[in-house]
Design a protein around this motif. Structure first.
Motif, PDB file in Angstrom:
ATOM      1  N   CYS A  15       0.839  -1.217   0.000  1.00 53.90           N
ATOM      2  CA  CYS A  15       0.000   0.000   0.000  1.00 53.90           C
ATOM      3  C   CYS A  15       0.868   1.259   0.000  1.00 53.90           C
ATOM      4  CB  CYS A  15      -0.925  -0.011   1.212  1.00 53.90           C
ATOM      5  SG  CYS A  15      -2.206  -1.277   1.160  1.00 53.90           S
ATOM      6  N   ARG A  16       1.945   1.214   0.741  1.00 55.46           N
ATOM      7  CA  ARG A  16       2.846   2.376   0.784  1.00 55.46           C
ATOM      8  C   ARG A  16       3.495   2.604  -0.579  1.00 55.46           C
ATOM      9  NH1 ARG A  16       8.034   2.140   1.713  1.00 55.46           N
ATOM     10  NH2 ARG A  16       7.934   0.109   2.752  1.00 55.46           N
ATOM     11  N   LEU A  17       3.952   1.524  -1.220  1.00 58.24           N
ATOM     12  CA  LEU A  17       4.579   1.663  -2.533  1.00 58.24           C
ATOM     13  C   LEU A  17       3.580   2.165  -3.577  1.00 58.24           C
ATOM     14  CD1 LEU A  17       6.843  -1.530  -2.733  1.00 58.24           C
ATOM     15  CD2 LEU A  17       7.569   0.845  -2.412  1.00 58.24           C
ATOM     16  N   ALA A  18       2.310   1.716  -3.482  1.00 58.66           N
ATOM     17  CA  ALA A  18       1.293   2.184  -4.426  1.00 58.66           C
ATOM     18  C   ALA A  18       1.118   3.692  -4.318  1.00 58.66           C
ATOM     19  CB  ALA A  18      -0.033   1.471  -4.164  1.00 58.66           C
ATOM     20  N   PHE A  19       1.098   4.201  -3.093  1.00 57.55           N
ATOM     21  CA  PHE A  19       0.958   5.648  -2.901  1.00 57.55           C
ATOM     22  C   PHE A  19       2.200   6.382  -3.402  1.00 57.55           C
ATOM     23  CE2 PHE A  19       1.089   9.667  -0.750  1.00 57.55           C
ATOM     24  CZ  PHE A  19      -0.240  10.069  -0.675  1.00 57.55           C
ATOM     25  N   ASP A  20       3.374   5.897  -3.018  1.00 58.77           N
ATOM     26  CA  ASP A  20       4.613   6.559  -3.431  1.00 58.77           C
ATOM     27  C   ASP A  20       4.771   6.544  -4.952  1.00 58.77           C
ATOM     28  OD1 ASP A  20       5.167   7.036  -0.805  1.00 58.77           O
ATOM     29  OD2 ASP A  20       6.598   5.397  -0.578  1.00 58.77           O
ATOM     30  N   LEU A  21       4.329   5.459  -5.570  1.00 58.68           N
ATOM     31  CA  LEU A  21       4.445   5.341  -7.023  1.00 58.68           C
ATOM     32  C   LEU A  21       3.567   6.382  -7.716  1.00 58.68           C
ATOM     33  CD1 LEU A  21       5.960   3.470  -8.999  1.00 58.68           C
ATOM     34  CD2 LEU A  21       3.892   2.108  -9.154  1.00 58.68           C
ATOM     35  N   ALA A  22       2.333   6.536  -7.230  1.00 60.68           N
ATOM     36  CA  ALA A  22       1.452   7.548  -7.816  1.00 60.68           C
ATOM     37  C   ALA A  22       1.990   8.953  -7.579  1.00 60.68           C
ATOM     38  CB  ALA A  22       0.048   7.411  -7.222  1.00 60.68           C
ATOM     39  N   LEU A  23       2.494   9.190  -6.374  1.00 59.01           N
ATOM     40  CA  LEU A  23       3.027  10.508  -6.038  1.00 59.01           C
ATOM     41  C   LEU A  23       4.264  10.831  -6.869  1.00 59.01           C
ATOM     42  CD1 LEU A  23       3.013  13.017  -4.202  1.00 59.01           C
ATOM     43  CD2 LEU A  23       4.321  11.694  -2.527  1.00 59.01           C
ATOM     44  N   SER A  24       5.169   9.877  -7.001  1.00 62.96           N
ATOM     45  CA  SER A  24       6.424  10.115  -7.702  1.00 62.96           C
ATOM     46  C   SER A  24       6.243  10.219  -9.205  1.00 62.96           C
ATOM     47  CB  SER A  24       7.424   8.989  -7.382  1.00 62.96           C
ATOM     48  OG  SER A  24       7.682   8.923  -5.996  1.00 62.96           O
ATOM     49  N   SER A  25       5.164   9.660  -9.731  1.00 58.31           N
ATOM     50  CA  SER A  25       4.915   9.725 -11.176  1.00 58.31           C
ATOM     51  C   SER A  25       4.001  10.880 -11.546  1.00 58.31           C
ATOM     52  CB  SER A  25       4.297   8.410 -11.661  1.00 58.31           C
ATOM     53  OG  SER A  25       2.998   8.242 -11.123  1.00 58.31           O
ATOM     54  N   GLY A  54      -5.738  -2.303  17.697  1.00 58.94           N
ATOM     55  CA  GLY A  54      -5.614  -3.570  16.990  1.00 58.94           C
ATOM     56  C   GLY A  54      -4.900  -3.392  15.665  1.00 58.94           C
ATOM     57  N   GLY A  55      -4.580  -4.536  15.038  1.00 57.57           N
ATOM     58  CA  GLY A  55      -3.913  -4.488  13.742  1.00 57.57           C
ATOM     59  C   GLY A  55      -2.480  -4.001  13.847  1.00 57.57           C
ATOM     60  N   PHE A  56      -1.933  -3.666  12.707  1.00 58.87           N
ATOM     61  CA  PHE A  56      -0.544  -3.236  12.591  1.00 58.87           C
ATOM     62  C   PHE A  56      -0.548  -1.773  12.174  1.00 58.87           C
ATOM     63  CE2 PHE A  56       3.507  -3.413   9.926  1.00 58.87           C
ATOM     64  CZ  PHE A  56       4.337  -3.283  11.036  1.00 58.87           C
ATOM     65  N   TRP A  57       0.047  -0.910  12.998  1.00 60.13           N
ATOM     66  CA  TRP A  57      -0.068   0.525  12.788  1.00 60.13           C
ATOM     67  C   TRP A  57       0.435   0.976  11.415  1.00 60.13           C
ATOM     68  CZ3 TRP A  57      -2.532   4.670  13.645  1.00 60.13           C
ATOM     69  CH2 TRP A  57      -1.983   5.913  13.356  1.00 60.13           C
ATOM     70  N   PRO A  58       1.604   0.546  10.933  1.00 64.02           N
ATOM     71  CA  PRO A  58       2.041   0.989   9.598  1.00 64.02           C
ATOM     72  C   PRO A  58       1.058   0.620   8.491  1.00 64.02           C
ATOM     73  CG  PRO A  58       3.892   0.093  10.803  1.00 64.02           C
ATOM     74  CD  PRO A  58       2.670  -0.231  11.611  1.00 64.02           C
ATOM     75  N   THR A  59       0.411  -0.558   8.586  1.00 67.43           N
ATOM     76  CA  THR A  59      -0.582  -0.931   7.577  1.00 67.43           C
ATOM     77  C   THR A  59      -1.784  -0.006   7.650  1.00 67.43           C
ATOM     78  OG1 THR A  59       0.107  -3.231   7.859  1.00 67.43           O
ATOM     79  CG2 THR A  59      -1.925  -2.844   6.631  1.00 67.43           C
ATOM     80  N   ARG A  60      -2.270   0.218   8.853  1.00 63.05           N
ATOM     81  CA  ARG A  60      -3.394   1.141   9.036  1.00 63.05           C
ATOM     82  C   ARG A  60      -3.050   2.527   8.481  1.00 63.05           C
ATOM     83  NH1 ARG A  60      -7.591   1.662  12.848  1.00 63.05           N
ATOM     84  NH2 ARG A  60      -6.878  -0.202  13.948  1.00 63.05           N
ATOM     85  N   GLN A  61      -1.818   2.962   8.750  1.00 64.98           N
ATOM     86  CA  GLN A  61      -1.380   4.274   8.294  1.00 64.98           C
ATOM     87  C   GLN A  61      -1.308   4.336   6.769  1.00 64.98           C
ATOM     88  OE1 GLN A  61       2.669   5.368   9.380  1.00 64.98           O
ATOM     89  NE2 GLN A  61       1.985   7.417   9.958  1.00 64.98           N
ATOM     90  N   ALA A  62      -0.789   3.273   6.147  1.00 60.26           N
ATOM     91  CA  ALA A  62      -0.650   3.249   4.688  1.00 60.26           C
ATOM     92  C   ALA A  62      -2.016   3.239   4.000  1.00 60.26           C
ATOM     93  CB  ALA A  62       0.166   2.023   4.261  1.00 60.26           C
ATOM     94  N   VAL A  63      -2.949   2.419   4.525  1.00 60.76           N
ATOM     95  CA  VAL A  63      -4.292   2.369   3.929  1.00 60.76           C
ATOM     96  C   VAL A  63      -5.026   3.680   4.160  1.00 60.76           C
ATOM     97  CG1 VAL A  63      -6.513   1.185   3.973  1.00 60.76           C
ATOM     98  CG2 VAL A  63      -4.407  -0.140   4.149  1.00 60.76           C
ATOM     99  N   ALA A  64      -4.890   4.243   5.364  1.00 65.16           N
ATOM    100  CA  ALA A  64      -5.553   5.512   5.669  1.00 65.16           C
ATOM    101  C   ALA A  64      -5.032   6.637   4.778  1.00 65.16           C
ATOM    102  CB  ALA A  64      -5.353   5.867   7.142  1.00 65.16           C
ATOM    103  N   ARG A  65      -3.750   6.597   4.458  1.00 67.04           N
ATOM    104  CA  ARG A  65      -3.181   7.638   3.602  1.00 67.04           C
ATOM    105  C   ARG A  65      -3.792   7.565   2.205  1.00 67.04           C
ATOM    106  NH1 ARG A  65       3.187   8.584   1.967  1.00 67.04           N
ATOM    107  NH2 ARG A  65       3.015  10.822   1.561  1.00 67.04           N
ATOM    108  N   ILE A  66      -3.992   6.347   1.706  1.00 66.61           N
ATOM    109  CA  ILE A  66      -4.644   6.196   0.405  1.00 66.61           C
ATOM    110  C   ILE A  66      -6.080   6.703   0.479  1.00 66.61           C
ATOM    111  CG2 ILE A  66      -5.480   4.526  -1.291  1.00 66.61           C
ATOM    112  CD1 ILE A  66      -3.048   2.815  -0.688  1.00 66.61           C
ATOM    113  N   ALA A  67      -6.790   6.329   1.549  1.00 66.46           N
ATOM    114  CA  ALA A  67      -8.194   6.714   1.682  1.00 66.46           C
ATOM    115  C   ALA A  67      -8.362   8.224   1.773  1.00 66.46           C
ATOM    116  CB  ALA A  67      -8.799   6.033   2.910  1.00 66.46           C
ATOM    117  N   LYS A  68      -7.454   8.900   2.489  1.00 64.12           N
ATOM    118  CA  LYS A  68      -7.622  10.326   2.739  1.00 64.12           C
ATOM    119  C   LYS A  68      -6.984  11.206   1.666  1.00 64.12           C
ATOM    120  CE  LYS A  68      -7.721   9.567   7.738  1.00 64.12           C
ATOM    121  NZ  LYS A  68      -7.018   9.766   9.026  1.00 64.12           N
TER     122      LYS A  68
END
Length: 632
Positions: free
Chosen positions: A381-391, A414-428
């Protein structure tokens, strides 16, 4: 209007004749219609039934309502006689006839029904006017439940760009609906890439001509692409991390990267080395390093801490790292030789650059160790965001999170904070840069409500849990609250769709897709074959796969064996990995000592196919360079 009365003993015809009722009560949201049912009424017996749309004539307009309750005022039924019934409706909008004769639907109501206003089953033309979307780039994904002749239209642009969710209990056709939606999306948006996080390995058979499938045996996700928190999640196997050991990794990983960079500078002519600033490298910078260099740095620290209280901590971290590399379930992180920078191949393969007519990547998470699934999801999820941003938005990606409540649970702890953060960044923020989110779950009550609220279009399929229904009730518009009452009883493949991609909330039935395009079609074929008498079962194959998934490789654990791994990798050549991937029988050498042939095959494939410069007007190397220069 009703015509002739029919004898009570004569069979009632199934007709759609329009029968009148009259408004006897109305407020700003609801109304009650007084109507008649019985042998003297020629309309069908299901004329006044829950879930039907009706219209009330008001001047030159018609107010539209949804029937959510039907009862008898005296609560007594007289067989063979006409009955007086009360039809409770929820007001949803108004249909106006324009000067040119066309019909226009609006969700607002300008003139409310008066006492005695005539109400009846809605006309087909009015029904078509309600659901004929005026939005751009619309496609049909099925038909209305009330009238199969009227298509259920959605706007693909609004669906994708504002995120969407498909919610429903197990077995209601949720995965089939997702497959249908994705096929419609890639047909209308050929510029879009799709990454599916598939925890059940069921989508690989749904897109045989449009997708590549990556599973635990066929992909490489180098450990150095992981950020510190993601790597620590793998090192500690999902258990709570030890802060002191994480601090050691934070200090030593940048040093290991500098050692690798120094060796690379003297032994190779990397195309990217001149663009890297190694002095500003951190533990999160996606640059290669050797695990053996990290182990040696730990050994050096241990030697400097003779008799110091921190020495046991260093030894414990060293043992964790050695166990991690020795575990065959983590081969996908450590299989490629670290003497080569494979970031370009890895990202190009996963995110389909170039697409080569296969814009979908099904990333099969089943088979990965459960304790590292969250880390892998976070990286992707983090790479997907960075890829869109960098391109600058030229690489647009739709990330599909199946079983999304695993990654972004409602419990903030609950869950894993970096995953939650990466998905939330895409959502927001994702829609600004061209990365979008599709949330699929059977437990919306266990999903982070903030993430769900960012999904502007929702397809709610059958949900029996009251808590889940409350989540949907809070998301749907006030004028269609009663629609949620149908969620516990709607049929398979049926859904209540509402949000930005549909003109008004609608109860619809998804199209039927071909059996060979259904999710998990390969499993269904295997099971059907067994039912038809195919009794051949290879126990050896089953046991081999079980060992691949669960067993740990025998390892003595001494440092000399561990150092041999890096020695094999350091002397490996591309030619030595050109052979097909070895199968997993016990007689073969450890697979972790061989670089997977995936990257080599990708390079050969890229050389064989044209670059399609007219479509792909950017270079993957430019994107990688941007990744490494962006501050984490």
């Amino acid at each position: 209007m009703s015509s002739e009365a029919l004898p009570s003993q004569q069979p009632r015809p199934f007709l759609r004749n329009r029968t009148d009722g009259h408004v006897i009560e109305c407020n700003g949201e609801k109304a009650i219609i007084h109507a008649k049912s019985g042998p003297s009424v020629s309309a069908s017996e299901d004329y006044w039934t829950v879930g039907q749309l009706i219209s009330i004539q008001v001047a030159h307009s018609r107010v539209v309502g949804l029937v959510y309750k039907v009862d008898l005022p005296n609560a007594q039924w007289e067989p063979g006689d006409d009955q007086i019934i009360h039809v409770h409706i929820e007001l949803v909008g108004q249909v106006d006839t324009l000067s040119d004769g066309t019909l226009r639907f609006s969700s607002g109501i300008a003139t409310y029904p008066y006492m005695g206003a005539v109400g009846h089953r809605i006309r087909s033309e009015d029904l078509a006017a309600i659901y004929n979307a005026t939005m751009t780039n619309t496609v049909s994904v099925g038909h209305l439940s009330q009238n199969a002749d009227i298509p259920a239209l959605i706007s693909i642009d609004s669906l994708v760009s504002r995120h969407f969710a498909v919610l429903g209990s197990t077995g209601v056709g949720k995965s089939s609906a997702v497959s249908l939606l994705l096929r419609k999306i890639i047909a209308q948006r050929p510029d879009l890439r799709v990454l599916i996080l598939d925890p059940h390995n069921e989508f690989s058979s749904a897109f045989p001509e449009h997708a590549i499938s990556i599973d635990y045996t066929t992909f490489d996700l180098p450990y150095w692409l992981f950020r510190l928190e993601e790597f620590a999640e793998a090192v500690f196997r999902g258990r709570p991390s030890v802060a002191a050991e994480v601090d050691i990794l934070r200090d030593l990983i940048p040093l290991a990267k500098e050692r690798f960079a120094s060796a690379e500078g003297t032994t190779s002519a990397s195309l990217l080395k001149k663009d890297r600033d190694y002095s500003s490298m951190t533990a999160d910078t996606p640059s290669p390093y050797r695990i053996t260099d990290l182990i040696k740095l730990i050994d050096e620290r241990i030697g400097q801490l003779e008799g110091k209280p921190d020495r046991p901590t260093m030894k414990a971290l060293k043992q964790r790292l050695q166990a991690l590399v020795a575990d065959p379930r983590y081969r996908f992180m450590f299989s490629a030789p670290t003497t080569m920078d494979t970031m370009r191949q890895t990202i190009g393969h996963i995110f389909r650059i170039p697409k080569n007519d296969q814009p979908i990547c099904v990333f099969q998470l089943a088979g990965l160790p459960s304790e590292v699934v969250n880390s892998v999801a976070s990286v992707l999820c983090r790479l997907a965001f960075d890829l869109a941003l960098s391109s600058d938005g030229r690489v647009q990606t739709l990330v599909v999170c199946e079983e999304a409540h695993r990654y972004i649970p409602a419990d903030p702890n609950g869950g894993f904070w970096p995953t939650r953060q990466a998905v939330a960044r895409i959502a927001k923020e994702g829609r600004k840069y061209g990365v979008y989110l599709a949330v699929i779950t059977q437990r919306p009550g266990e999903l982070d409500p903030t993430i769900l609220s960012q999904c502007s279009t929702v397809f709610a399929m059958r949900l029996g849990n009251e808590r889940d229904q409350e989540i949907i009730r809070g998301a749907i518009t006030g004028a269609s609250q009663s629609t949620i009452g149908f969620l516990s009883s709607i049929a398979n493949r049926e859904a209540i769709a509402f949000g930005e991609a549909v003109p008004t909330p609608m109860r619809m039935m998804f199209e039927t897709i071909a059996p060979d395009q259904l999710p998990a079609a390969h499993m269904a074929r295997t099971q059907q074959s067994s039912r038809l008498g195919d009794t051949h079962v290879s126990l050896d194959m089953i046991l081999t796969r079980m060992r691949q998934l669960n067993a740990a490789e025998n390892n003595s654990g001494d440092d000399s064996d561990f150092d041999d791994l890096d020695g094999i990798m350091a002397h490996a050549t591309p030619q030595s990995f050109a052979a097909p991937r070895p199968q997993p029988p016990a007689a073969t050498d450890p697979v972790r000592a061989q670089w997977r042939t995936l990257n080599a095959a990708m390079r050969n494939d890229e050389q064989a196919k044209p670059r399609q410069e007219s479509i792909e007007r950017f270079r993957a190397s430019d994107l990688i360079r941007t990744f490494r220069t962006d501050k984490p």
